[in-house]
Design a protein around this motif. Structure first.
Motif, mmCIF file in Angstrom:
data_model
loop_
_atom_site.group_PDB
_atom_site.id
_atom_site.type_symbol
_atom_site.label_atom_id
_atom_site.label_comp_id
_atom_site.label_asym_id
_atom_site.label_seq_id
_atom_site.Cartn_x
_atom_site.Cartn_y
_atom_site.Cartn_z
ATOM 1 N N PHE A 39 0.834 -1.207 0.000
ATOM 2 C CA PHE A 39 0.000 0.000 0.000
ATOM 3 C C PHE A 39 0.865 1.253 0.000
ATOM 4 N N TYR A 40 1.955 1.220 0.767
ATOM 5 C CA TYR A 40 2.859 2.380 0.770
ATOM 6 C C TYR A 40 3.454 2.592 -0.624
ATOM 7 N N LEU A 41 3.889 1.506 -1.266
ATOM 8 C CA LEU A 41 4.492 1.635 -2.597
ATOM 9 C C LEU A 41 3.475 2.128 -3.624
ATOM 10 N N SER A 42 2.177 1.841 -3.388
ATOM 11 C CA SER A 42 1.159 2.308 -4.332
ATOM 12 C C SER A 42 1.031 3.827 -4.318
ATOM 13 N N LEU A 43 1.588 4.450 -3.291
ATOM 14 C CA LEU A 43 1.562 5.915 -3.188
ATOM 15 C C LEU A 43 2.872 6.538 -3.650
ATOM 16 N N THR A 44 3.715 5.735 -4.306
ATOM 17 C CA THR A 44 5.036 6.222 -4.712
ATOM 18 C C THR A 44 5.289 5.942 -6.189
ATOM 19 N N ASP A 45 6.302 6.607 -6.711
ATOM 20 C CA ASP A 45 6.875 6.285 -8.013
ATOM 21 C C ASP A 45 8.143 5.486 -7.734
ATOM 22 N N PHE A 46 8.086 4.180 -8.016
ATOM 23 C CA PHE A 46 9.168 3.307 -7.574
ATOM 24 C C PHE A 46 9.543 2.297 -8.648
ATOM 25 N N SER A 47 10.818 2.189 -8.901
ATOM 26 C CA SER A 47 11.376 1.121 -9.722
ATOM 27 C C SER A 47 12.584 0.568 -8.987
ATOM 28 N N LEU A 48 13.112 -0.527 -9.483
ATOM 29 C CA LEU A 48 14.280 -1.121 -8.832
ATOM 30 C C LEU A 48 15.529 -0.265 -8.970
ATOM 31 N N LEU A 49 15.488 0.707 -9.876
ATOM 32 C CA LEU A 49 16.672 1.518 -10.158
ATOM 33 C C LEU A 49 16.736 2.780 -9.323
ATOM 34 N N SER A 50 15.680 3.074 -8.550
ATOM 35 C CA SER A 50 15.683 4.293 -7.747
ATOM 36 C C SER A 50 14.850 4.072 -6.494
ATOM 37 N N ALA A 51 15.036 4.930 -5.526
ATOM 38 C CA ALA A 51 14.296 4.835 -4.272
ATOM 39 C C ALA A 51 12.852 5.302 -4.490
ATOM 40 N N PRO A 52 11.910 4.808 -3.678
ATOM 41 C CA PRO A 52 10.516 5.247 -3.808
ATOM 42 C C PRO A 52 10.373 6.755 -3.598
ATOM 43 N N GLU A 53 9.603 7.377 -4.484
ATOM 44 C CA GLU A 53 9.333 8.815 -4.377
ATOM 45 C C GLU A 53 7.838 9.002 -4.163
ATOM 46 N N PHE A 54 7.463 9.577 -3.039
ATOM 47 C CA PHE A 54 6.051 9.724 -2.682
ATOM 48 C C PHE A 54 5.343 10.661 -3.662
ATOM 49 N N ILE A 55 4.229 10.172 -4.237
ATOM 50 C CA ILE A 55 3.463 10.975 -5.206
ATOM 51 C C ILE A 55 1.971 11.004 -4.863
ATOM 52 N N GLY A 56 1.610 10.522 -3.680
ATOM 53 C CA GLY A 56 0.209 10.571 -3.263
ATOM 54 C C GLY A 56 -0.676 9.617 -4.052
#
Length: 296
Positions: A39-56
């Motif tokens: 659920f937290y990752l669903s609120l982020t822009d995340f790939s294996l190449l970078s850390a999760p970035e919160f996007i709401g």
């Protein structure tokens, strides 16, 4: 409650924790924590190449406008309807036949045998048998002067074919669940129906099915949720084709996560699917009155 009874219950707590502990650890480790993390990752822009970035809620806004997501949901729903309808009818028929004609362990083993085959193996065997050029089924159709059928290659036949393949694999297991429910029905009920002059057909509709309602509710919830999770059959046969005709929701989530590395969006779709399935399961339990039994 007496003091002795209360003390005995407290003494049972350590033993209960020993038995519950491993299952609780497994649930927390492999279900609850991944669900919270997802659920937290669903609120982020995340790939294996970078850390999760919160996007709401951007992933959820994107999901609402994603026609491929809704198409995958509709394709999955088509699969579920075909699979559940055919599987339930044949499972009840098999269970009633076993209950009325034989209770042999050998027969039950034969009925359960397809379920013991790995889903990928079953899918590949049927894929080979239904192949347009070399499949034994199409060769038989040609011998009967019937046109060959591209079972996995046509948009109109691909999903029904996959649904029926999985029905073949799971129907035995479902039949045994129904069979267990039939065994719980007292014989006196059938004897009373026979004394009243009820035919076999009326007994089935007026006695057997109503008394099977709690079991059938459980079976429907399990089979519907399991059907929504179809993935491996599609992955080893059609890979979502032809033209998105078999791109079910699980396969679409897999593509977003492991082909495009868009884990944030894949997590958003996963959580949306969780909410949908929770609602479907709740509605099924309420509509079928699963907590009530006509035997009480």
């Amino acid at each position: 409650m007496s003091t002795a009874t209360r003390a005995r219950r407290y003494r049972d707590v350590p033993a209960a924790l020993i038995f519950v502990g491993p299952a609780a650890v497994g649930f927390l480790t492999f279900y609850l924590w991944p669900a919270i993390r997802g659920f937290y990752l669903s609120l982020t822009d995340f790939s294996l190449l970078s850390a999760p970035e919160f996007i709401g809620l951007e992933n959820y806004e994107r999901l609402i406008g994603d026609h491929l997501f809704w198409n995958a949901l509709l394709v999955t729903l088509e699969y579920v309807v075909i699979n559940i309808a055919v599987q339930t009818v044949f499972a009840v028929l098999l269970a009633v036949l076993m209950h009325r004609l034989t209770r042999s362990m050998t027969i039950r083993s034969i009925v359960l045998l397809p379920y013991l085959i790995a889903n990928v193996i079953a899918a590949l065997v049927w894929y080979s048998m239904l192949d347009y050029q070399t499949g034994v089924v199409n060769q038989l159709l040609e011998w009967l002067s019937v046109d060959r059928v591209a079972f996995f290659g046509e948009t109109t036949t691909a999903i029904p074919t996959i649904a029926l393949v999985n029905t073949w694999r799971h129907v035995g297991y479902t039949a045994l669940l129904v069979f267990a429910g039939l065994q719980a029905i007292p014989k006196q009920v059938y004897e009373a129906a026979a004394m009243d002059g009820a035919s076999e057909w009326k007994t089935f509709w007026r006695v057997t099915l109503p008394l099977l309602r709690p079991v059938m509710a459980l079976v429907l919830v399990l089979t519907v949720i399991g059907s929504f999770q179809v993935f491996d059959t599609v992955a080893v046969t059609t890979t979502g084709g032809p033209i998105n005709a078999t791109r079910v929701i699980y396969y679409y989530i897999f593509e977003q996560a492991f082909a495009r590395f868009d884990f944030g969006y894949a997590s958003a779709m996963s959580f949306a699917l969780f909410v949908i399935l929770a609602g479907v399961a709740y509605a099924q339990l309420r509509l079928t009155r699963a907590s009530q039994s006509d035997l009480s």
